[in-house]
Write an enzyme that holds these catalytic residues in place. Structure first.
Site, mmCIF file in Angstrom:
data_model
loop_
_atom_site.group_PDB
_atom_site.id
_atom_site.type_symbol
_atom_site.label_atom_id
_atom_site.label_comp_id
_atom_site.label_asym_id
_atom_site.label_seq_id
_atom_site.Cartn_x
_atom_site.Cartn_y
_atom_site.Cartn_z
ATOM 1 N N GLU A 83 47.852 77.105 63.689
ATOM 2 C CA GLU A 83 47.643 75.752 64.184
ATOM 3 C C GLU A 83 47.342 75.696 65.685
ATOM 4 O O GLU A 83 46.895 74.651 66.175
ATOM 5 C CB GLU A 83 48.860 74.889 63.861
ATOM 6 C CG GLU A 83 49.069 74.705 62.360
ATOM 7 C CD GLU A 83 50.381 74.045 62.003
ATOM 8 O OE1 GLU A 83 50.436 73.399 60.947
ATOM 9 O OE2 GLU A 83 51.349 74.169 62.773
ATOM 10 N N GLY A 120 51.119 67.382 54.030
ATOM 11 C CA GLY A 120 50.850 66.974 52.659
ATOM 12 C C GLY A 120 50.569 65.485 52.595
ATOM 13 O O GLY A 120 51.303 64.673 53.156
ATOM 14 N N MET A 135 57.060 68.841 58.443
ATOM 15 C CA MET A 135 58.373 69.403 58.762
ATOM 16 C C MET A 135 58.740 69.419 60.244
ATOM 17 O O MET A 135 59.788 69.956 60.596
ATOM 18 C CB MET A 135 58.465 70.830 58.192
ATOM 19 C CG MET A 135 58.292 70.889 56.680
ATOM 20 S SD MET A 135 58.370 72.562 55.994
ATOM 21 C CE MET A 135 60.098 72.965 56.261
ATOM 22 N N GLU A 136 57.917 68.833 61.124
ATOM 23 C CA GLU A 136 58.227 68.900 62.554
ATOM 24 C C GLU A 136 58.016 67.593 63.328
ATOM 25 O O GLU A 136 58.658 67.361 64.346
ATOM 26 C CB GLU A 136 57.368 69.974 63.245
ATOM 27 C CG GLU A 136 57.628 71.389 62.805
ATOM 28 C CD GLU A 136 56.887 71.768 61.542
ATOM 29 O OE1 GLU A 136 57.387 72.632 60.798
ATOM 30 O OE2 GLU A 136 55.808 71.192 61.265
ATOM 31 N N ASP A 185 47.172 69.663 51.516
ATOM 32 C CA ASP A 185 47.572 69.569 50.113
ATOM 33 C C ASP A 185 48.009 68.142 49.836
ATOM 34 O O ASP A 185 48.033 67.299 50.731
ATOM 35 C CB ASP A 185 48.696 70.567 49.801
ATOM 36 C CG ASP A 185 49.952 70.303 50.628
ATOM 37 O OD1 ASP A 185 50.740 69.433 50.224
ATOM 38 O OD2 ASP A 185 50.127 70.951 51.675
#
Length: 235
Positions: free
Chosen positions: A14, A80, A179-180, A203
């Site tokens: 990333e 996602g 997640m962050e 996704d």
């Protein structure tokens, strides 16, 4: 204060492209994280791979602000999709960010509400949102993809089931799940530092996620990074 943009990605994929474009790079190891300072598109930046998860992300953001004097923070990477109409490799810009796994309902709070805090949905900076919108319109790599603005839902779990995705959507109505982001937003909120999360969909955050994620991970990360590069020119 001179403008300095902090750029955080959880994984190497990333941030590696952005780091490779730095002029006059200076590398510093601090708190288990490698920080790369330099000039990107004529702007002073500091770039770091935080590691996956909320604590890693918050620690990275806090150190960027306090030690490396970042005046703005951008979180780049993949996520996602959750919002209706979002497709793989579409982009979401954060309007705010929450923790989908913050649950103190037994004490009278709603899911996502943080006990003792007046704010649990951390608002993104409007000027940064507008800069990213402007950048998206001129980005060749974005052709054929759509830009959404919405809530980012963050938790320490990779969402890979429709049941969990549906629960998160019912609790906080996010555009995407990762997640962050909320941890970075939380640190920025407490430090009064403008922030923006830019996420490219890798996704659909459901039981097809693993296959889709492995196929789109690199393309999605590169698209997100290119949008970051263009966005900082507009700040």
């Amino acid at each position: 204060m001179e403008k300095k943009i902090g750029i955080i990605g959880a994984m190497d994929i990333e941030v590696k492209m952005l780091k490779s474009l730095l002029q006059e790079p200076k590398i510093t190891e601090a708190g288990g994280i490698t920080f790369a300072e330099g000039i990107l598109n004529g702007t002073s930046v500091v770039i770091a791979q935080s590691g996956v998860g909320k604590v890693n992300a918050a620690l990275c953001a806090q150190r960027m602000i306090i030690e490396f004097k970042a005046t703005h923070i951008i979180n780049t990477g993949i996520a996602g999709a959750a919002a209706h109409g979002l497709k793989v490799q579409d982009i979401v810009l954060s309007t705010d960010a929450v923790y989908h796994d913050m649950n103190a309902v037994e004490f009278g709070y709603k899911v996502t509400e943080i006990p003792g805090m007046k704010c649990s949905a951390f608002p993104a900076d409007q000027n940064m949102i507008e800069a990213a919108e402007k950048a998206f319109k001129t980005l060749k790599e974005a052709e054929g993809h759509s830009l959404f603005k919405g809530r980012i839902a963050t938790g320490d779990i990779f969402v890979a089931s429709k049941e969990l995705k549906d629960t998160i959507k019912a609790n906080c109505n996010p555009s995407c799940i990762e997640m962050e982001g909320a941890a970075i937003a939380h640190a920025c909120f407490l430090n009064k530092t403008p922030y923006l999360i830019i996420r490219c969909m890798s996704d659909m955050a459901d039981d097809n996620g693993e296959q889709t994620y492995s196929f789109n991970e690199e393309n999605a990360a590169v698209l997100s990074a290119n949008l970051v590069k263009q966005t900082i020119q507009n700040l």
